[in-house]
Structures are given as structure tokens and as C-alpha cells.
Design an enzyme around this catalytic site. Sequence first.
Site, PDB file in Angstrom:
ATOM      1  N   ASP A 166       7.330 -13.653  14.436  1.00 13.38           N
ATOM      2  CA  ASP A 166       6.378 -14.439  15.219  1.00 13.38           C
ATOM      3  C   ASP A 166       5.340 -15.100  14.321  1.00 13.38           C
ATOM      4  OD1 ASP A 166       4.914 -15.563  17.216  1.00 13.38           O
ATOM      5  OD2 ASP A 166       4.128 -13.694  18.024  1.00 13.38           O
ATOM      6  N   ASP A 204       5.906 -22.403  16.782  1.00 16.11           N
ATOM      7  CA  ASP A 204       5.736 -20.978  17.055  1.00 16.11           C
ATOM      8  C   ASP A 204       7.102 -20.318  17.121  1.00 16.11           C
ATOM      9  OD1 ASP A 204       4.953 -18.470  17.750  1.00 16.11           O
ATOM     10  OD2 ASP A 204       4.221 -18.972  19.741  1.00 16.11           O
TER      11      ASP A 204
END
Length: 625
Positions: free
Chosen positions: A97, A293
Site C-alpha cells: 500500500d 495508490d
Amino acid sequence: MALASIGATVSLLIYLSLPCSNASGSPAAGSRRPMVFPLFLSQPNSSRSMSLLHRKLHSKSLPHSRMRLYDDILLNGYYTTRLWIGTPPQMFALIVDSGSTVTYVPCSDCEQCGKHQDPKFQPEMSTTYQPVKCNMDCHCDDEKEQCLYEREYAEHSSSKGVLGEDLISFGNESQLTPQRAVFGCENVETGDLYSQRADGIIGLGQGDLSLVDQLVDKGLISNSFALCYGGMDLGGGSMVLGGFAYPSDMMFTDSDPDRSSYYNIDLTGIRVAGKDLLLDSRVFDGEHGVVLDSGTTYAYLPDAVFSAFEEALMREASPLKQIDGPDSNFKDTCFLVAPSNDASVLSKILPSVEMVFKSGQSWLLSPENYLFRHSKVHGAYCLGVFPNGKDHTTLLGGIVVRNTLVVYDRENSKVGFWRTNCSELSDRLHIDDSAPPPATLPSNDSNPTLNTSSSLPGGEIQIGQINLDIQLTVNSSYLKPRMEELSKVLSKELDVKSSQVYISNLTSKGNNSLIGIVVVPTEPSGFFSNVTATSIVSRFTNHQIKLPDIFGNYELVSYTLEPSRKGARWVMKNTIVVMAIVIVAVVVVGLIAYGVWLMWKRKQASNPYIHVDEAIVAEQELLPL
């Protein structure tokens, strides 16, 4: 404590510890089922400026850590990597992430954590673990003894627990040795975090608790990292922490850290099938701009951009039959594309898409970068791009960067893109992953009270035995007569003696077999270093052990690392010493006795000979009864 809510699935930071700072908002990602992990970052301050200066001084000739990625995007909506924490190391599957700044895993005492891929982290089993003590820069527990962290997401999932510090190992493809780092040890999980298969999250965002920031601030890697997500049919991929030799034709665009705390790019337009969408470039400047992202699954566009994109795509795909999506709760746009699931045909049927940047350069996307495979209909695909509702942020998730090497050059505030087969990244770029890590681990000088009975004076951890449970896709009755052959193959692949590998506990599991593999040092009193043990486990985890076809495919089910029995060796050594002393004592006593006997014999020999008649004594008369 700042709290921002942007869109339906915005994450909310309750508090972020060590250090405590204002949290920025997060880009929205729509209300779809995939996991979305936006990031929360520290605001710039003087200490961060000093950290950036420190990083520039250590930006050259530093090692990097290459780690394998696993493609779970179709089933779970994310990519994962493997990380080892503690001594002996405990393995975890973590969501990659770039939009999060904390790495966290479930703690052994967590009663409200879900059932995940691997066992919970056991701090009490790690000889190098220590809690982060309460201080003025963190949120503390009620006893004012330990730092806490807590994260809550708008979709009602959350994670909270304590902050700890331990050795983190990156696998045997890494040039970087295990390093001490701060991470979260979860006590409570809710929502999707509770139900997901992955153990936790590895945070790669920009913040003091980010794993990248911690390694950079220590001068261990240069201030960059790269992600390369595999495609539909190949999967896998790689993550590289630190810098390496980038391709000469890699396309870079600016990423303004002042524009947004997130990894953003200066997108100004989109082309579909070579035709520009009629858009005002300012539409990409809303909220946080255009954000990359890796923890988000799909792409989410401002409403105006999505409408133009969908219209252009539907025009190009008009000959295709539209079908219902795999989930009736969502109105997915899906097409029946081909009779097979071969993703290579997509580029021949559906249009390419280009992301146009301020510099005039463009980043080419193939259909696999905006589609996902229908989970119920063979040969069908659905649009993986959605409107972002009220949020004007453009959020580009993992699907958009499949088969693309993305370099996050944080030192130069740029993001690079290069189309490639991510499953063959190391071969294509000749990334030097052959350099073996040093044999010793960082010593734990900060807490001398830790139990280091299994450590050498230099800090090296001693592993006495490696136990691995392996599942093979062959029947147990077929495997049983070939156990000896398998043992020899394994010892050869591990580059150890055949006497060091034992196979036990052969059991049947349907059409598969489950076996136990034990790897021991060359000598009974010997040991493996922590690095060597981690390397052996990692080779099984990363499928680097090559078995003949007769043994089928294999999967590592579980493993344990048993500390070297130093106490047993101490007893053995002392037993040997005692036995030696007893033997010496017996020999000495024997020699003394022999010497006494010799002296007596010599004395007897020196006495004069007495004639037998002279030795007769007169017989004495017995007293009467």
C-alpha cells in the site's frame, strides 16, 4: 487531531503515533467492494526537512531490497508481499500500500482479529522484540507505558493496537540485511480488515512510520522505491525498496509533494483509441489531484472525466455484447469479448488508452489496465473504472499499473513509468539480486535485558532446526517409494549435505500429499544463522526450489524455526569435561596403585632368603579342655 472525510470510502485517521501530527485527508475511492487504503501523513516540519537533507547525503551506492509480489487482485482486490518479523523470523503476507504510512500485523493477544493467512505475531517468541515506550510524541495506553496507534476507515473497518520495534527481514532476494523498524501490533480489527485473507499492511507512503521512510532515514536505502504488478495471465511481480539502474526509455513525470501528501502525477488529459477526450485540464486539479495508490484496486475518476471516458469506450466497444456483472449489487459494465480467457486478445478487440502529462509525454495503457476479468462468465470482462462521486480527486489503483514498472523517485519528486512484463522484471533489467546479505544481524544494544541466549557475541542469531510443512500435488501412495529421491533433490536444491535433510510425516490430503521437511546443521551442536534460515524458508515461499515434474507442484503450508539448544550443548560440553576428569582420575589412581605394587615387589625381593628349617617354630601345647 484532524479528521477529514472525502467521498464514500475515505479513510479517517483517529490518531497516528510516533510522532503524533496533524493528519491530512484522503482521496476517495467510491463505495465498491475492493479494499482501499488511503494514506495519512505528517505535515512538513523542521525535523522532516532535516530528514530530507539526511536522505540526499545517502542517495548513492546503497543496497536495495527486491521482494516478490503475489497477484490477489481478482479474488481479494490487492497485491501482497512477504515480510518476516522477529527472531526467529515470523512470516506475514502484507498488502502493498503506497497510500498508507504504517505497517501492521495481528498480535498474539488479539481477541478481536480475524483468521488470516498466517499465524499471529508472537512478541514473546521473539528475542529481539521490544515495545515502543510511552513518550510525549505518541498516544499512550492507560498505564502510560506503551505507545498506541489507531486507524479507522469510512467503510467501518479499523485497526488499532500497540507500537513495537523488531528486526524485519526482506527475504533472500534482498541485498538489505534484516533491520530494526517500528510497526503496529494489532489488538483489534473490524470490517474488511477483519475478514481479509492477508495478514496486514506494509505502508509505503510518506510519513515517519512508513517502512520506506524508516529505512531512508537510517541511510540504508536511497529515497525511492518501485512497484511492478503482473498482468492478468501472468500475475506476480516485484517490489524494490531503494534505487537501481532505471531503463533509459522510462518516462518520468513530476510529482509535487507540496501539491499533495500523496504520490501524485501531473495528468492533463486522456486519449481513447488515439482521440483526445474533450476535457478542461483543470478537471484533474480537484482535491488531491491525480493520486497513485497501490492499495486501491480500481480507478476512480471525477464525474466529468468518467462520463467522457465511458462514452468514448462504449463507442469503440459497440460491436461487443454487453452482459450483467458478476455481482448484482453493482451495476458493472461488462462485455463478452472472446470464447477464451486469454487476455492477449484484448488489445486486438478493445482500444488502448493514453494518459497525457503536462510535459506532453503520454503513458500507454492496454485493455488489461482498465478491465477486470468476469468471475462467472468465461471470456467476459468488466470495466474497472468508476466515477468518484462528490470527490474531485482522480485515484488510480493497482489495475491501472499492471505490467508497468512504476518508480517512486521521492528524492527528485518524480514518478516513472515503463511498460514491461513484470513477471520477468529482474531478468529484463538485470537487477543484481545475487549479492548475499551479510551473515550477522544488527545487535540490540538498546535493551540489554533481552534474552539473547541464542545469540553469538556479534549479534548473530542461532537457529538449531528448520521445520517445513509442504503440500505436493501428487498422491501419497505414489510419493512414498520416492521419498529418498525427493530428499536428495531437496538437499541439492538447498545446497546442503543429504544428511541434513529429513522427510517425515507423510500424510494424504485428498489427491495431494503433505510432508514434513526437517533441515538441520551439519553438526549436532551446530546452528544456522538467522539470515541463512530466512533464506531457506524464503526459497520455498518464493518457489525457487525446482522439483522434477514427477513430484508435481508444491506449496509451503507452514514452518517453524527452533532456536539452537545452547543449554543442551553446554550440558554436553560439561558432561564431556566431567567424563574426562573421571578418566584422568582413574588413570592417576591406577598409576599410583601400580607404583605402590612395584615398590612392594622390590622390597620383597630385597629381603634375605630364609631356609625353611630355620623358620620352624616349636609347637605349643594346647591347654586341656
